[in-house]
Design a protein around this motif. Structure first.
Motif, PDB file in Angstrom:
ATOM      1  N   ASP A  79       0.853  -1.193   0.000  1.00 18.50           N
ATOM      2  CA  ASP A  79       0.000   0.000   0.000  1.00 18.50           C
ATOM      3  C   ASP A  79       0.889   1.243   0.000  1.00 18.50           C
ATOM      4  O   ASP A  79       1.580   1.506   0.990  1.00 18.50           O
ATOM      5  N   PRO A  80       0.906   2.014  -1.096  1.00 17.07           N
ATOM      6  CA  PRO A  80       1.780   3.191  -1.155  1.00 17.07           C
ATOM      7  C   PRO A  80       1.580   4.169   0.006  1.00 17.07           C
ATOM      8  O   PRO A  80       2.524   4.844   0.402  1.00 17.07           O
ATOM      9  N   ALA A  81       0.387   4.216   0.571  1.00 15.70           N
ATOM     10  CA  ALA A  81       0.134   5.120   1.695  1.00 15.70           C
ATOM     11  C   ALA A  81       0.840   4.650   2.969  1.00 15.70           C
ATOM     12  O   ALA A  81       0.952   5.411   3.936  1.00 15.70           O
ATOM     13  N   SER A  82       1.332   3.431   2.980  1.00 13.90           N
ATOM     14  CA  SER A  82       2.003   2.866   4.152  1.00 13.90           C
ATOM     15  C   SER A  82       3.518   2.882   4.021  1.00 13.90           C
ATOM     16  O   SER A  82       4.212   2.083   4.645  1.00 13.90           O
ATOM     17  N   PHE A  83       4.019   3.784   3.185  1.00 15.70           N
ATOM     18  CA  PHE A  83       5.455   3.978   3.027  1.00 15.70           C
ATOM     19  C   PHE A  83       5.749   5.462   3.178  1.00 15.70           C
ATOM     20  O   PHE A  83       4.899   6.302   2.900  1.00 15.70           O
ATOM     21  N   ALA A  84       6.949   5.786   3.613  1.00 14.28           N
ATOM     22  CA  ALA A  84       7.343   7.182   3.760  1.00 14.28           C
ATOM     23  C   ALA A  84       8.808   7.330   3.389  1.00 14.28           C
ATOM     24  O   ALA A  84       9.602   6.411   3.589  1.00 14.28           O
ATOM     25  N   SER A  85       9.149   8.481   2.860  1.00 15.70           N
ATOM     26  CA  SER A  85      10.559   8.781   2.622  1.00 15.70           C
ATOM     27  C   SER A  85      11.200   9.064   3.979  1.00 15.70           C
ATOM     28  O   SER A  85      10.510   9.268   4.984  1.00 15.70           O
ATOM     29  N   GLU A  86      12.504   9.088   4.016  1.00 18.00           N
ATOM     30  CA  GLU A  86      13.200   9.391   5.267  1.00 18.00           C
ATOM     31  C   GLU A  86      12.771  10.766   5.786  1.00 18.00           C
ATOM     32  O   GLU A  86      12.526  10.948   6.983  1.00 18.00           O
ATOM     33  N   GLU A  87      12.647  11.725   4.879  1.00 20.44           N
ATOM     34  CA  GLU A  87      12.222  13.082   5.240  1.00 20.44           C
ATOM     35  C   GLU A  87      10.804  13.075   5.828  1.00 20.44           C
ATOM     36  O   GLU A  87      10.547  13.700   6.856  1.00 20.44           O
ATOM     37  N   ASP A  88       9.894  12.360   5.172  1.00 20.14           N
ATOM     38  CA  ASP A  88       8.516  12.274   5.667  1.00 20.14           C
ATOM     39  C   ASP A  88       8.461  11.597   7.028  1.00 20.14           C
ATOM     40  O   ASP A  88       7.698  11.994   7.909  1.00 20.14           O
ATOM     41  N   LEU A  89       9.272  10.558   7.212  1.00 21.73           N
ATOM     42  CA  LEU A  89       9.286   9.834   8.483  1.00 21.73           C
ATOM     43  C   LEU A  89       9.783  10.738   9.613  1.00 21.73           C
ATOM     44  O   LEU A  89       9.234  10.718  10.712  1.00 21.73           O
ATOM     45  N   GLU A  90      10.781  11.556   9.335  1.00 23.81           N
ATOM     46  CA  GLU A  90      11.280  12.491  10.344  1.00 23.81           C
ATOM     47  C   GLU A  90      10.190  13.479  10.741  1.00 23.81           C
ATOM     48  O   GLU A  90      10.021  13.783  11.921  1.00 23.81           O
ATOM     49  N   GLU A  91       9.437  13.975   9.758  1.00 23.30           N
ATOM     50  CA  GLU A  91       8.334  14.892  10.048  1.00 23.30           C
ATOM     51  C   GLU A  91       7.259  14.209  10.889  1.00 23.30           C
ATOM     52  O   GLU A  91       6.721  14.811  11.821  1.00 23.30           O
ATOM     53  N   LEU A  92       6.940  12.957  10.569  1.00 21.80           N
ATOM     54  CA  LEU A  92       5.959  12.202  11.358  1.00 21.80           C
ATOM     55  C   LEU A  92       6.432  12.030  12.794  1.00 21.80           C
ATOM     56  O   LEU A  92       5.650  12.184  13.731  1.00 21.80           O
ATOM     57  N   ASN A  93       7.711  11.734  12.960  1.00 21.03           N
ATOM     58  CA  ASN A  93       8.263  11.553  14.302  1.00 21.03           C
ATOM     59  C   ASN A  93       8.243  12.860  15.085  1.00 21.03           C
ATOM     60  O   ASN A  93       7.942  12.867  16.284  1.00 21.03           O
ATOM     61  N   LEU A  94       8.554  13.975  14.425  1.00 21.55           N
ATOM     62  CA  LEU A  94       8.510  15.268  15.102  1.00 21.55           C
ATOM     63  C   LEU A  94       7.084  15.606  15.532  1.00 21.55           C
ATOM     64  O   LEU A  94       6.863  16.093  16.634  1.00 21.55           O
ATOM     65  N   SER A  95       6.130  15.335  14.665  1.00 23.02           N
ATOM     66  CA  SER A  95       4.729  15.588  14.995  1.00 23.02           C
ATOM     67  C   SER A  95       4.296  14.737  16.171  1.00 23.02           C
ATOM     68  O   SER A  95       3.593  15.193  17.077  1.00 23.02           O
ATOM     69  N   GLN A  96       4.710  13.466  16.179  1.00 18.35           N
ATOM     70  CA  GLN A  96       4.345  12.566  17.264  1.00 18.35           C
ATOM     71  C   GLN A  96       4.973  13.035  18.575  1.00 18.35           C
ATOM     72  O   GLN A  96       4.323  13.015  19.623  1.00 18.35           O
ATOM     73  N   ASP A  97       6.226  13.481  18.519  1.00 17.01           N
ATOM     74  CA  ASP A  97       6.903  13.983  19.719  1.00 17.01           C
ATOM     75  C   ASP A  97       6.159  15.187  20.287  1.00 17.01           C
ATOM     76  O   ASP A  97       5.989  15.316  21.498  1.00 17.01           O
ATOM     77  N   ARG A  98       5.709  16.086  19.414  1.00 16.21           N
ATOM     78  CA  ARG A  98       4.973  17.271  19.871  1.00 16.21           C
ATOM     79  C   ARG A  98       3.657  16.872  20.533  1.00 16.21           C
ATOM     80  O   ARG A  98       3.266  17.451  21.542  1.00 16.21           O
ATOM     81  N   GLU A  99       2.965  15.902  19.948  1.00 17.40           N
ATOM     82  CA  GLU A  99       1.705  15.451  20.536  1.00 17.40           C
ATOM     83  C   GLU A  99       1.927  14.795  21.891  1.00 17.40           C
ATOM     84  O   GLU A  99       1.148  14.982  22.810  1.00 17.40           O
ATOM     85  N   ASP A 100       3.007  14.019  22.013  1.00 14.06           N
ATOM     86  CA  ASP A 100       3.298  13.350  23.269  1.00 14.06           C
ATOM     87  C   ASP A 100       3.634  14.347  24.382  1.00 14.06           C
ATOM     88  O   ASP A 100       3.291  14.128  25.541  1.00 14.06           O
ATOM     89  N   LYS A 101       4.271  15.459  24.018  1.00 17.78           N
ATOM     90  CA  LYS A 101       4.634  16.473  25.010  1.00 17.78           C
ATOM     91  C   LYS A 101       3.494  17.423  25.315  1.00 17.78           C
ATOM     92  O   LYS A 101       3.486  18.075  26.330  1.00 17.78           O
ATOM     93  N   GLY A 102       2.556  17.486  24.385  1.00 15.97           N
ATOM     94  CA  GLY A 102       1.593  18.471  24.372  1.00 15.97           C
ATOM     95  C   GLY A 102       0.475  18.706  25.168  1.00 15.97           C
ATOM     96  O   GLY A 102      -0.087  19.504  25.630  1.00 15.97           O
TER      97      GLY A 102
END
Length: 61
Positions: A38-61
């Motif tokens: 499923d192409p929607a279930s793959f991410a580039s390294e750049e996209d994955l870093e953005e997802l991780n940053l977003s997740q970190d913000r939500e966890d702290k938030g």
């Protein structure tokens, strides 16, 4: 976005080097480890870093 060298399967976090990229978007990919295609279930390294940053913000938030 330029074509990345690889995309990462979001199911098992395996890098995949064989994929189809067209006009800045992933069109097709297949994970050799878990079989995800499923192409929607793959991410580039750049996209994955953005997802991780977003997740970190939500966890702290």
């Amino acid at each position: 976005m330029a074509q990345p060298d690889y995309v990462i399967c979001l199911e098992c976090e395996t890098p995949t080097y064989v994929f189809e990229w067209d006009e800045g978007h992933l069109k097709e990919a297949h994970c050799p480890v878990c079989g995800n295609d499923d192409p929607a279930s793959f991410a580039s390294e750049e996209d994955l870093e953005e997802l991780n940053l977003s997740q970190d913000r939500e966890d702290k938030g």
